[in-house]
Design a protein around this motif. Structure first.
Motif, PDB file in Angstrom:
ATOM      1  N   ALA A  56     -39.394 -11.876  18.047  1.00 34.11           N
ATOM      2  CA  ALA A  56     -37.954 -11.793  17.808  1.00 34.11           C
ATOM      3  C   ALA A  56     -37.266 -11.048  18.947  1.00 34.11           C
ATOM      4  N   LYS A  57     -36.060 -11.483  19.247  1.00 33.66           N
ATOM      5  CA  LYS A  57     -35.235 -10.859  20.288  1.00 33.66           C
ATOM      6  C   LYS A  57     -34.116 -10.084  19.609  1.00 33.66           C
ATOM      7  N   GLY A  58     -34.000  -8.810  19.924  1.00 36.15           N
ATOM      8  CA  GLY A  58     -32.976  -7.997  19.274  1.00 36.15           C
ATOM      9  C   GLY A  58     -33.390  -7.648  17.866  1.00 36.15           C
ATOM     10  N   GLY A  59     -32.436  -7.218  17.068  1.00 36.63           N
ATOM     11  CA  GLY A  59     -32.722  -6.813  15.694  1.00 36.63           C
ATOM     12  C   GLY A  59     -33.154  -7.980  14.828  1.00 36.63           C
ATOM     13  N   LEU A  60     -33.933  -7.687  13.805  1.00 38.15           N
ATOM     14  CA  LEU A  60     -34.417  -8.678  12.864  1.00 38.15           C
ATOM     15  C   LEU A  60     -33.805  -8.369  11.510  1.00 38.15           C
ATOM     16  N   SER A  61     -33.227  -9.387  10.878  1.00 37.38           N
ATOM     17  CA  SER A  61     -32.598  -9.182   9.575  1.00 37.38           C
ATOM     18  C   SER A  61     -32.787 -10.423   8.709  1.00 37.38           C
ATOM     19  N   PHE A  62     -32.430 -10.284   7.440  1.00 39.63           N
ATOM     20  CA  PHE A  62     -32.483 -11.436   6.541  1.00 39.63           C
ATOM     21  C   PHE A  62     -31.349 -12.380   6.907  1.00 39.63           C
ATOM     22  N   ALA A  63     -31.654 -13.661   6.970  1.00 38.36           N
ATOM     23  CA  ALA A  63     -30.628 -14.657   7.241  1.00 38.36           C
ATOM     24  C   ALA A  63     -29.719 -14.762   6.015  1.00 38.36           C
ATOM     25  N   SER A  64     -28.515 -15.187   6.236  1.00 36.43           N
ATOM     26  CA  SER A  64     -27.544 -15.307   5.149  1.00 36.43           C
ATOM     27  C   SER A  64     -27.902 -16.469   4.221  1.00 36.43           C
ATOM     28  N   ASP A  65     -27.337 -16.431   3.013  1.00 37.63           N
ATOM     29  CA  ASP A  65     -27.517 -17.540   2.076  1.00 37.63           C
ATOM     30  C   ASP A  65     -26.936 -18.820   2.668  1.00 37.63           C
ATOM     31  N   GLU A  66     -25.855 -18.690   3.418  1.00 38.03           N
ATOM     32  CA  GLU A  66     -25.240 -19.856   4.060  1.00 38.03           C
ATOM     33  C   GLU A  66     -26.214 -20.480   5.074  1.00 38.03           C
ATOM     34  N   ALA A  67     -26.855 -19.651   5.883  1.00 38.41           N
ATOM     35  CA  ALA A  67     -27.832 -20.161   6.855  1.00 38.41           C
ATOM     36  C   ALA A  67     -29.016 -20.793   6.140  1.00 38.41           C
ATOM     37  N   LEU A  68     -29.426 -20.224   5.035  1.00 39.50           N
ATOM     38  CA  LEU A  68     -30.537 -20.764   4.245  1.00 39.50           C
ATOM     39  C   LEU A  68     -30.205 -22.180   3.757  1.00 39.50           C
ATOM     40  N   ARG A  69     -29.000 -22.350   3.252  1.00 37.47           N
ATOM     41  CA  ARG A  69     -28.573 -23.679   2.790  1.00 37.47           C
ATOM     42  C   ARG A  69     -28.407 -24.649   3.962  1.00 37.47           C
ATOM     43  N   GLU A  70     -27.822 -24.165   5.047  1.00 43.70           N
ATOM     44  CA  GLU A  70     -27.545 -25.024   6.205  1.00 43.70           C
ATOM     45  C   GLU A  70     -28.816 -25.452   6.940  1.00 43.70           C
ATOM     46  N   LYS A  71     -29.731 -24.525   7.155  1.00 45.77           N
ATOM     47  CA  LYS A  71     -30.929 -24.804   7.959  1.00 45.77           C
ATOM     48  C   LYS A  71     -32.072 -25.406   7.155  1.00 45.77           C
ATOM     49  N   LEU A  72     -32.266 -24.922   5.910  1.00 49.91           N
ATOM     50  CA  LEU A  72     -33.431 -25.341   5.131  1.00 49.91           C
ATOM     51  C   LEU A  72     -33.075 -26.126   3.869  1.00 49.91           C
ATOM     52  N   HIS A  73     -31.793 -26.185   3.528  1.00 54.27           N
ATOM     53  CA  HIS A  73     -31.315 -26.945   2.373  1.00 54.27           C
ATOM     54  C   HIS A  73     -31.939 -26.471   1.057  1.00 54.27           C
ATOM     55  N   VAL A  74     -32.121 -25.162   0.946  1.00 52.90           N
ATOM     56  CA  VAL A  74     -32.582 -24.551  -0.301  1.00 52.90           C
ATOM     57  C   VAL A  74     -31.705 -23.343  -0.587  1.00 52.90           C
ATOM     58  N   ILE A  75     -31.833 -22.833  -1.797  1.00 49.71           N
ATOM     59  CA  ILE A  75     -31.102 -21.633  -2.173  1.00 49.71           C
ATOM     60  C   ILE A  75     -32.078 -20.463  -2.291  1.00 49.71           C
ATOM     61  N   SER A  76     -31.530 -19.275  -2.333  1.00 42.43           N
ATOM     62  CA  SER A  76     -32.350 -18.079  -2.483  1.00 42.43           C
ATOM     63  C   SER A  76     -33.214 -18.214  -3.739  1.00 42.43           C
ATOM     64  N   GLY A  77     -34.455 -17.822  -3.629  1.00 43.13           N
ATOM     65  CA  GLY A  77     -35.405 -17.944  -4.734  1.00 43.13           C
ATOM     66  C   GLY A  77     -36.268 -19.194  -4.626  1.00 43.13           C
ATOM     67  N   ALA A  78     -35.844 -20.167  -3.813  1.00 44.70           N
ATOM     68  CA  ALA A  78     -36.599 -21.419  -3.665  1.00 44.70           C
ATOM     69  C   ALA A  78     -37.238 -21.532  -2.287  1.00 44.70           C
ATOM     70  N   VAL A  79     -37.206 -20.471  -1.520  1.00 41.39           N
ATOM     71  CA  VAL A  79     -37.746 -20.501  -0.160  1.00 41.39           C
ATOM     72  C   VAL A  79     -39.263 -20.550  -0.213  1.00 41.39           C
ATOM     73  N   SER A  80     -39.830 -21.398   0.637  1.00 39.60           N
ATOM     74  CA  SER A  80     -41.274 -21.466   0.829  1.00 39.60           C
ATOM     75  C   SER A  80     -41.498 -22.107   2.184  1.00 39.60           C
ATOM     76  N   PRO A  81     -42.726 -22.079   2.697  1.00 33.02           N
ATOM     77  CA  PRO A  81     -42.952 -22.728   3.984  1.00 33.02           C
ATOM     78  C   PRO A  81     -42.605 -24.216   3.950  1.00 33.02           C
ATOM     79  N   LEU A  82     -42.674 -24.836   2.781  1.00 34.22           N
ATOM     80  CA  LEU A  82     -42.336 -26.254   2.666  1.00 34.22           C
ATOM     81  C   LEU A  82     -40.874 -26.528   3.010  1.00 34.22           C
ATOM     82  N   ALA A  83     -40.018 -25.531   2.891  1.00 41.67           N
ATOM     83  CA  ALA A  83     -38.599 -25.706   3.230  1.00 41.67           C
ATOM     84  C   ALA A  83     -38.411 -26.041   4.703  1.00 41.67           C
ATOM     85  N   ALA A  84     -39.375 -25.680   5.542  1.00 40.02           N
ATOM     86  CA  ALA A  84     -39.276 -26.004   6.973  1.00 40.02           C
ATOM     87  C   ALA A  84     -39.222 -27.509   7.198  1.00 40.02           C
TER      88      ALA A  84
END
Length: 175
Positions: free
Chosen positions: A79-107
């Protein structure tokens, strides 16, 4: 077009992979998951969708009870710079899942290829690991090698990493 849970499961089955599907009430936290799914055989996981200061995205899968220090994880992920949790918006936009449904399969929903997947190496040594198939009301018990094969076939070969003792902290990480 992004996968939904049913399309993902059909893709897995079409690939000849045998995985056990468990349906249950939706879970949003590791604690809820263990209460509802703790009797499912295999290693339970916790998944973190992270971003660094340069807007690089990382999907990190850990044992469900792992605790870590994001600062110590930065060099492991590159990682470059600080590391933080991505936003719920980024989660929906990048992986098309919501919080609680994240898994490696979302990639598999990251058609742009901007998310890098990391799986803690102890999980890869398990007979089975349990992950959500893009929804928090289902758990898929799958062989780690099959998970790696699926992700690799869809352009997201995961990177294994070792969670060292120095990365342990006393506060739990989010699911």
């Amino acid at each position: 077009m992004p996968y939904d849970s049913d399309a993902l499961l059909a893709t897995i089955r079409t690939g000849g992979i045998q995985a056990d599907l468990h349906e249950h009430p939706p879970v949003l936290t590791v604690e809820e998951m263990m209460e509802v799914c703790g009797d499912i055989k295999g290693a339970h996981t916790k998944n973190l969708f992270l971003r660094d200061g340069k807007k690089n995205y990382f999907l990190v899968t850990l044992p469900h009870d792992a605790r870590l220090d994001l600062k110590a994880l930065r060099p492991v992920l590159g990682a470059k710079g600080g590391l933080s949790f991505a936003s719920d918006e980024a989660l929906r936009e990048k992986l098309h899942v919501i919080s609680g449904a994240v898994s490696p399969l979302a990639a598999m929903n990251d058609a742009a290829g901007i998310v890098t997947v990391f799986i803690e190496s102890s999980l890869l040594a398990e007979e089975r690991i349990n992950v959500h198939p893009l929804t928090s009301d289902r758990t898929l018990s799958i062989r780690p090698g099959d998970l790696v094969d699926i992700l690799t076939a869809h352009g997201h070969a995961p990177h294994a990493f070792v969670l060292s003792v120095s990365e342990a902290v006393t506060e739990p990480a989010d699911f």
